[in-house]
Design a protein around this motif. Structure first.
Motif, PDB file in Angstrom:
ATOM      1  N   PRO A   1      -6.225   7.723 -12.149  1.00 35.43           N
ATOM      2  CA  PRO A   1      -5.258   7.870 -12.993  1.00 35.43           C
ATOM      3  C   PRO A   1      -5.826   6.634 -14.676  1.00 35.43           C
ATOM      4  N   LYS A   2      -5.176   7.269 -15.127  1.00 39.03           N
ATOM      5  CA  LYS A   2      -5.873   7.236 -16.837  1.00 39.03           C
ATOM      6  C   LYS A   2      -4.700   5.613 -17.344  1.00 39.03           C
ATOM      7  N   ARG A   3      -3.197   5.466 -17.241  1.00 37.21           N
ATOM      8  CA  ARG A   3      -3.171   4.384 -17.754  1.00 37.21           C
ATOM      9  C   ARG A   3      -2.244   3.317 -16.620  1.00 37.21           C
ATOM     10  N   ILE A   4      -2.184   3.148 -15.948  1.00 42.36           N
ATOM     11  CA  ILE A   4      -1.100   2.358 -15.190  1.00 42.36           C
ATOM     12  C   ILE A   4      -0.145   1.545 -15.884  1.00 42.36           C
ATOM     13  N   LEU A   5       1.619   1.409 -15.105  1.00 43.71           N
ATOM     14  CA  LEU A   5       2.648   0.457 -15.560  1.00 43.71           C
ATOM     15  C   LEU A   5       2.348   0.117 -14.342  1.00 43.71           C
ATOM     16  N   VAL A   6       2.165  -1.516 -14.597  1.00 40.61           N
ATOM     17  CA  VAL A   6       2.713  -2.432 -13.903  1.00 40.61           C
ATOM     18  C   VAL A   6       3.715  -3.166 -14.367  1.00 40.61           C
ATOM     19  N   PRO A   7       4.554  -3.281 -14.182  1.00 45.73           N
ATOM     20  CA  PRO A   7       6.272  -4.006 -14.505  1.00 45.73           C
ATOM     21  C   PRO A   7       5.836  -5.391 -13.689  1.00 45.73           C
ATOM     22  N   THR A   8       6.263  -6.298 -14.289  1.00 43.26           N
ATOM     23  CA  THR A   8       6.420  -7.415 -13.947  1.00 43.26           C
ATOM     24  C   THR A   8       7.754  -7.981 -14.687  1.00 43.26           C
ATOM     25  N   ASP A   9       8.493  -9.203 -13.210  1.00 46.77           N
ATOM     26  CA  ASP A   9       9.139  -9.760 -13.474  1.00 46.77           C
ATOM     27  C   ASP A   9       9.214 -11.335 -12.778  1.00 46.77           C
TER      28      ASP A   9
ATOM     29  N   HIS B   1       7.168   7.832 -22.941  1.00 52.44           N
ATOM     30  CA  HIS B   1       6.372   7.563 -24.290  1.00 52.44           C
ATOM     31  C   HIS B   1       4.793   6.715 -23.858  1.00 52.44           C
ATOM     32  N   HIS B   2       3.759   6.153 -23.139  1.00 54.27           N
ATOM     33  CA  HIS B   2       3.287   5.763 -23.101  1.00 54.27           C
ATOM     34  C   HIS B   2       2.393   6.637 -21.921  1.00 54.27           C
ATOM     35  N   ASP B   3       2.405   7.628 -21.713  1.00 54.51           N
ATOM     36  CA  ASP B   3       1.792   8.648 -21.435  1.00 54.51           C
ATOM     37  C   ASP B   3       1.403   7.821 -19.438  1.00 54.51           C
ATOM     38  N   ILE B   4       2.644   7.394 -19.515  1.00 51.93           N
ATOM     39  CA  ILE B   4       1.777   6.434 -17.663  1.00 51.93           C
ATOM     40  C   ILE B   4       1.228   7.429 -16.857  1.00 51.93           C
ATOM     41  N   ASP B   5       0.270   7.507 -15.928  1.00 55.39           N
ATOM     42  CA  ASP B   5       0.292   8.558 -15.034  1.00 55.39           C
ATOM     43  C   ASP B   5       0.630   7.745 -13.564  1.00 55.39           C
ATOM     44  N   LEU B   6       0.740   6.132 -13.593  1.00 49.10           N
ATOM     45  CA  LEU B   6       0.859   5.548 -11.882  1.00 49.10           C
ATOM     46  C   LEU B   6       1.125   4.445 -12.444  1.00 49.10           C
ATOM     47  N   ILE B   7       2.423   3.771 -11.316  1.00 48.48           N
ATOM     48  CA  ILE B   7       3.152   2.881 -11.712  1.00 48.48           C
ATOM     49  C   ILE B   7       2.929   2.275 -10.317  1.00 48.48           C
ATOM     50  N   VAL B   8       2.271   0.748 -10.105  1.00 47.72           N
ATOM     51  CA  VAL B   8       2.375  -0.207  -9.476  1.00 47.72           C
ATOM     52  C   VAL B   8       3.120  -1.100  -9.446  1.00 47.72           C
ATOM     53  N   ILE B   9       3.792  -1.367  -8.740  1.00 40.48           N
ATOM     54  CA  ILE B   9       5.227  -1.967  -8.814  1.00 40.48           C
ATOM     55  C   ILE B   9       5.776  -2.984  -7.175  1.00 40.48           C
ATOM     56  N   GLY B  10       5.468  -3.915  -7.079  1.00 36.63           N
ATOM     57  CA  GLY B  10       6.515  -5.075  -5.966  1.00 36.63           C
ATOM     58  C   GLY B  10       7.157  -4.476  -5.780  1.00 36.63           C
ATOM     59  N   ALA B  11       6.989  -5.022  -3.882  1.00 38.81           N
ATOM     60  CA  ALA B  11       8.175  -3.736  -2.819  1.00 38.81           C
ATOM     61  C   ALA B  11       9.401  -5.237  -3.998  1.00 38.81           C
ATOM     62  N   THR B  12       8.976  -6.901  -3.395  1.00 42.64           N
ATOM     63  CA  THR B  12      10.519  -7.348  -3.880  1.00 42.64           C
ATOM     64  C   THR B  12      10.514  -7.533  -4.800  1.00 42.64           C
ATOM     65  N   GLY B  13      11.417  -8.445  -5.301  1.00 42.00           N
ATOM     66  CA  GLY B  13      10.796  -9.223  -7.177  1.00 42.00           C
ATOM     67  C   GLY B  13      11.754 -10.978  -6.520  1.00 42.00           C
ATOM     68  N   THR B  14      12.382 -10.635  -7.847  1.00 40.59           N
ATOM     69  CA  THR B  14      13.428 -12.293  -7.584  1.00 40.59           C
ATOM     70  C   THR B  14      14.047 -12.273  -7.710  1.00 40.59           C
TER      71      THR B  14
ATOM     72  N   VAL C   1       6.376   9.674 -12.143  1.00 35.32           N
ATOM     73  CA  VAL C   1       4.871   9.883 -12.089  1.00 35.32           C
ATOM     74  C   VAL C   1       4.858   9.510 -10.285  1.00 35.32           C
ATOM     75  N   ASP C   2       3.396   9.311 -10.250  1.00 36.35           N
ATOM     76  CA  ASP C   2       3.342   8.345  -9.272  1.00 36.35           C
ATOM     77  C   ASP C   2       3.412   7.210  -9.005  1.00 36.35           C
ATOM     78  N   VAL C   3       4.337   6.323  -7.873  1.00 36.18           N
ATOM     79  CA  VAL C   3       4.695   5.065  -7.819  1.00 36.18           C
ATOM     80  C   VAL C   3       4.200   4.544  -6.171  1.00 36.18           C
ATOM     81  N   LEU C   4       3.413   3.279  -7.162  1.00 29.68           N
ATOM     82  CA  LEU C   4       2.354   2.673  -5.731  1.00 29.68           C
ATOM     83  C   LEU C   4       3.066   1.459  -4.945  1.00 29.68           C
ATOM     84  N   VAL C   5       3.907   1.099  -4.012  1.00 28.96           N
ATOM     85  CA  VAL C   5       4.641  -0.009  -4.155  1.00 28.96           C
ATOM     86  C   VAL C   5       3.894  -1.357  -3.267  1.00 28.96           C
ATOM     87  N   VAL C   6       3.507  -1.978  -3.938  1.00 31.86           N
ATOM     88  CA  VAL C   6       2.901  -3.446  -3.023  1.00 31.86           C
ATOM     89  C   VAL C   6       3.635  -4.473  -2.770  1.00 31.86           C
TER      90      VAL C   6
END
Length: 149
Positions: free
Chosen positions: A5-13, A104-117, A138-143
């Protein structure tokens, strides 16, 4: 063929699981030479206009911007990785994370937590992670949380 991947999105809560996802994303980004885009999406306050008039929405967005900035600095100090850009916005979190932001940001991988708050929302509406897995283009990796810690 190896996926790099070149651009990884990590959403956070703000959850511990989201921080674990960021750490995993840093490992991936270091190995792949990728950039991380750290994002916190603040849901709009629809039901109570008096709160919006009192500046609550702006205050929540300001706090989100501060939080992602501090989290990026903390991660840089811990790992030495400095290719983290921070974003905070007010919008509907699920479609923003799954579709709008990646497009809008040419993301090719999303890395996201399995559970949030937010356990209540997860019980009533379904988890953000589940939505992202089902709807992202795009591909999603659930941590998942490390049970040994």
């Amino acid at each position: 063929m190896t996926f790099k991947p070149k651009r990884i999105l990590v959403p956070t809560d703000g959850s511990e699981n989201a921080q674990l996802a960021l750490r995993k994303a840093v490992d991936i980004a270091k190995a792949a030479g990728a950039d991380i885009l750290l994002l916190q999406v603040v849901a709009p306050l629809y039901a109570a206009p008096e709160y919006a008039m009192a500046g609550m929405s702006e205050g929540m967005l300001t706090q989100a911007k501060k939080y992602v900035g501090e989290l990026a600095q903390k991660m840089q100090a811990e790992t030495g990785f400095d290719r983290i850009s921070v974003f905070a916005m007010q919008d509907a979190p699920k479609p923003t994370i799954a579709k709008t932001f990646p497009e809008h940001h040419d993301i090719d991988l999303i890395v996201i937590g399995a559970t949030g708050t937010n356990a209540f929302e997860r019980a009533i509406l379904g988890s953000t992670t589940g939505y992202v897995v089902r709807n992202a283009d795009v591909d999603v990796l659930v941590v998942k949380e490390d049970e040994t810690e």
